[in-house]
Design a protein around this motif. Structure first.
Motif, PDB file in Angstrom:
ATOM      1  N   ASP A  94       0.817  -1.219   0.000  1.00  0.00           N
ATOM      2  CA  ASP A  94       0.000   0.000   0.000  1.00  0.00           C
ATOM      3  C   ASP A  94       0.846   1.262   0.000  1.00  0.00           C
ATOM      4  OD1 ASP A  94       1.068  -0.398   2.513  1.00  0.00           O
ATOM      5  OD2 ASP A  94      -0.684   0.378   3.579  1.00  0.00           O
ATOM      6  N   ALA A  95       2.161   1.141  -0.193  1.00  0.00           N
ATOM      7  CA  ALA A  95       3.055   2.290  -0.049  1.00  0.00           C
ATOM      8  C   ALA A  95       3.863   2.532  -1.318  1.00  0.00           C
ATOM      9  CB  ALA A  95       4.002   2.080   1.127  1.00  0.00           C
ATOM     10  N   ASP A  96       4.194   3.799  -1.563  1.00  0.00           N
ATOM     11  CA  ASP A  96       5.047   4.182  -2.685  1.00  0.00           C
ATOM     12  C   ASP A  96       6.424   4.639  -2.239  1.00  0.00           C
ATOM     13  OD1 ASP A  96       3.149   3.628  -4.635  1.00  0.00           O
ATOM     14  OD2 ASP A  96       2.325   5.655  -4.611  1.00  0.00           O
ATOM     15  N   ASP A  97       6.574   4.941  -0.962  1.00  0.00           N
ATOM     16  CA  ASP A  97       7.849   5.415  -0.426  1.00  0.00           C
ATOM     17  C   ASP A  97       8.270   4.483   0.708  1.00  0.00           C
ATOM     18  OD1 ASP A  97       8.314   8.180  -1.809  1.00  0.00           O
ATOM     19  OD2 ASP A  97       6.207   8.149  -1.235  1.00  0.00           O
ATOM     20  N   ILE A  98       9.313   3.677   0.436  1.00  0.00           N
ATOM     21  CA  ILE A  98       9.642   2.551   1.303  1.00  0.00           C
ATOM     22  C   ILE A  98      11.140   2.497   1.561  1.00  0.00           C
ATOM     23  CG2 ILE A  98       9.562   0.026   1.513  1.00  0.00           C
ATOM     24  CD1 ILE A  98       7.346   0.258  -0.806  1.00  0.00           C
ATOM     25  N   LEU A 112      15.596   0.853  -1.477  1.00  0.00           N
ATOM     26  CA  LEU A 112      14.818   2.089  -1.441  1.00  0.00           C
ATOM     27  C   LEU A 112      13.838   2.139  -2.604  1.00  0.00           C
ATOM     28  CD1 LEU A 112      17.864   4.476  -0.861  1.00  0.00           C
ATOM     29  CD2 LEU A 112      16.545   3.236   0.875  1.00  0.00           C
ATOM     30  N   ILE A 113      12.584   2.424  -2.294  1.00  0.00           N
ATOM     31  CA  ILE A 113      11.577   2.681  -3.322  1.00  0.00           C
ATOM     32  C   ILE A 113      10.998   4.062  -3.057  1.00  0.00           C
ATOM     33  CG2 ILE A 113       9.316   2.010  -4.223  1.00  0.00           C
ATOM     34  CD1 ILE A 113      10.046  -0.878  -3.745  1.00  0.00           C
ATOM     35  N   ILE A 114      11.123   4.947  -4.022  1.00  0.00           N
ATOM     36  CA  ILE A 114      10.644   6.314  -3.900  1.00  0.00           C
ATOM     37  C   ILE A 114       9.683   6.602  -5.040  1.00  0.00           C
ATOM     38  CG2 ILE A 114      11.304   8.751  -3.746  1.00  0.00           C
ATOM     39  CD1 ILE A 114      12.359   6.985  -1.462  1.00  0.00           C
ATOM     40  N   ASP A 115       8.505   7.139  -4.704  1.00  0.00           N
ATOM     41  CA  ASP A 115       7.461   7.402  -5.699  1.00  0.00           C
ATOM     42  C   ASP A 115       7.128   6.147  -6.501  1.00  0.00           C
ATOM     43  OD1 ASP A 115       7.319  10.080  -4.935  1.00  0.00           O
ATOM     44  OD2 ASP A 115       8.857  10.686  -6.365  1.00  0.00           O
ATOM     45  N   GLY A 116       7.194   5.005  -5.844  1.00  0.00           N
ATOM     46  CA  GLY A 116       6.843   3.741  -6.489  1.00  0.00           C
ATOM     47  C   GLY A 116       7.914   3.157  -7.377  1.00  0.00           C
ATOM     48  N   VAL A 117       9.098   3.773  -7.408  1.00  0.00           N
ATOM     49  CA  VAL A 117      10.168   3.341  -8.308  1.00  0.00           C
ATOM     50  C   VAL A 117      11.359   2.862  -7.488  1.00  0.00           C
ATOM     51  CG1 VAL A 117      11.749   4.033 -10.150  1.00  0.00           C
ATOM     52  CG2 VAL A 117       9.424   4.971 -10.072  1.00  0.00           C
ATOM     53  N   LEU A 118      11.886   1.686  -7.828  1.00  0.00           N
ATOM     54  CA  LEU A 118      13.085   1.182  -7.191  1.00  0.00           C
ATOM     55  C   LEU A 118      14.266   2.071  -7.561  1.00  0.00           C
ATOM     56  CD1 LEU A 118      14.414  -1.169  -5.586  1.00  0.00           C
ATOM     57  CD2 LEU A 118      14.847  -2.260  -7.795  1.00  0.00           C
ATOM     58  N   ARG A 119      14.985   2.537  -6.563  1.00  0.00           N
ATOM     59  CA  ARG A 119      16.089   3.463  -6.801  1.00  0.00           C
ATOM     60  C   ARG A 119      17.429   2.749  -6.677  1.00  0.00           C
ATOM     61  NH1 ARG A 119      13.634   7.532  -9.431  1.00  0.00           N
ATOM     62  NH2 ARG A 119      11.715   8.132  -8.325  1.00  0.00           N
TER      63      ARG A 119
END
Length: 389
Positions: free
Chosen positions: A212-216, A229-236
């Protein structure tokens, strides 16, 4: 997308684009009627009807014949994306194990093979075990390498743009290994190599505690600590693949944090270094004061690096994962307390729900991303195409 009637239009390309729009409309949706597909894509019903039948012929879709119904008239035929048209592999090459998962294009796992491996095994021995695991996984599912559309392999340590662990890895001699080249001899599909922490984060967002999260911020906690790290739903990944490798900064104490567990007073001499943490966690549950103190010292060190990531990224969720997540009952509350003390805004702190399979599941998800990227960027006629079944 809608049909075009423009002079000079490349009609074959237009048909392909329309077909792709139908495939998109079938993906991640329940079986759909022609009317539903028409509404979802903006194409006319007659066009959808023709295209859908063509997709069935080519192996991209299946027809679900209408069942018995009390309604007047014949029930509408429904179309379903043919997830079995191709398969993907996700492989976790760890210190103690190699795990391979084979899944269809919807991510449904159809085969699992896991082998133990000597933590001191050199590159050739580990690669031989990797080959054995992959061969067994593909063959036991009744597949051959040409049935696989993408392979992703997870490794410990930061992975650079070439797919190698050029910075650090606990696997003996592994910096010299080029996995993409090694597996490219067997597979004609893309072979991706990625860091295990990053893939575990991807898995938690896909099927785990962070769906349920986009920032993890994902914490891989074990005999070594790492983060994905996932930021704005994108794996960084960062510019060079080292995003999240905060443990390299000695001041955050991640490198030495597990030593609190390994060096806990009272650990029997018969318990090896790899099993000491499990003994300490169990002893702490039983009220052993030395074990409880060791766990608290470990959590305090873990929290310093976690807090640095939280203060930098302000995530919605921090996931406590990795091998030590089996002892989340002892870790989560003190970790929350430490983060509350150190951070400006307190994120939710949750335990992983995927356990030891999280890394391999993340590898599967990255393989599925690769298939979709190639399918929808290059078109149905490009690098992957289902066999008619």
């Amino acid at each position: 997308m809608t049909e075009l009637a423009t002079t000079g239009t490349d009609l074959s390309r237009l048909r392909e684009l329309n077909s792709l729009s139908i495939v998109r409309a079938l993906r991640d949706h329940p079986p759909s009627t022609v009317t539903e597909l028409s509404q979802r894509t903006g194409l006319s019903r007659p066009a959808v009807d023709v295209i859908a039948q063509g997709l069935v012929t080519d192996g991209w879709a299946r027809v679900l014949e209408p069942g018995a119904s009390s309604a007047v008239g014949r029930p509408a035929r429904r179309y379903q994306f043919h997830a079995g048209a191709g398969h993907v592999l996700g492989v976790d090459v760890g210190v103690h194990k190699i795990l391979a998962l084979l899944a269809d294009l919807d991510g449904n796992i159809v085969q699992t093979v896991r082998h133990s491996v000597d933590p001191d095994a050199g590159p050739q021995a580990r690669l031989a075990e990797l080959d054995s695991v992959i061969d067994a996984c593909v063959a036991s599912a009744g597949k051959v390498p040409s049935d696989i559309w993408a392979v992703t392999v997870a490794v410990t340590g930061a992975v650079d743009a070439s797919g190698q662990t050029s910075f650090f890895t606990p696997l003996p001699g592994w910096k010299s290994v080029n996995l993409a080249s090694h597996l490219g001899v067997r597979f004609s599909c893309p072979v991706l190599v990625e860091n295990d922490c990053k893939l575990a984060a991807l898995a938690e967002r896909w099927k785990g505690a962070a769906s349920d999260a986009d920032d993890i911020v994902y914490l891989l906690a074990g005999m070594r600590n790492g983060a994905g790290l996932i930021i704005d739903g994108v794996l960084r990944r960062g510019f060079g693949g080292a995003a999240g490798e905060i443990g390299a900064l000695k001041q955050v104490r991640w490198l030495n944090a597990p030593e609190h567990l390994q060096n806990c007073p009272g650990v029997p001499s018969t318990v090896g270094p790899d099993d000491a943490a499990a003994w300490v966690f169990n002893a702490a549950r039983s009220g052993n004061r030395a074990a409880k103190a060791a766990v608290n010292r470990y959590v305090k060190d873990l929290a310093v690096g976690a807090a640095a990531l939280v203060l930098t990224l302000d995530p919605q969720v921090v996931i406590f994962g990795g091998g030590f997540s089996r002892s989340a009952d002892l870790v989560l509350d003190p970790l929350r307390n430490e983060l509350q003390r150190l951070c400006l805004r307190m994120p939710e702190v949750r335990a992983s729900t995927l356990g030891a399979d999280s890394v391999a599941l993340g590898a599967l998800k990255l393989s599925l991303h690769e298939v979709d990227d190639r399918l929808f960027s290059a078109g149905l006629s490009a690098p992957v195409a289902p066999r008619r079944q």
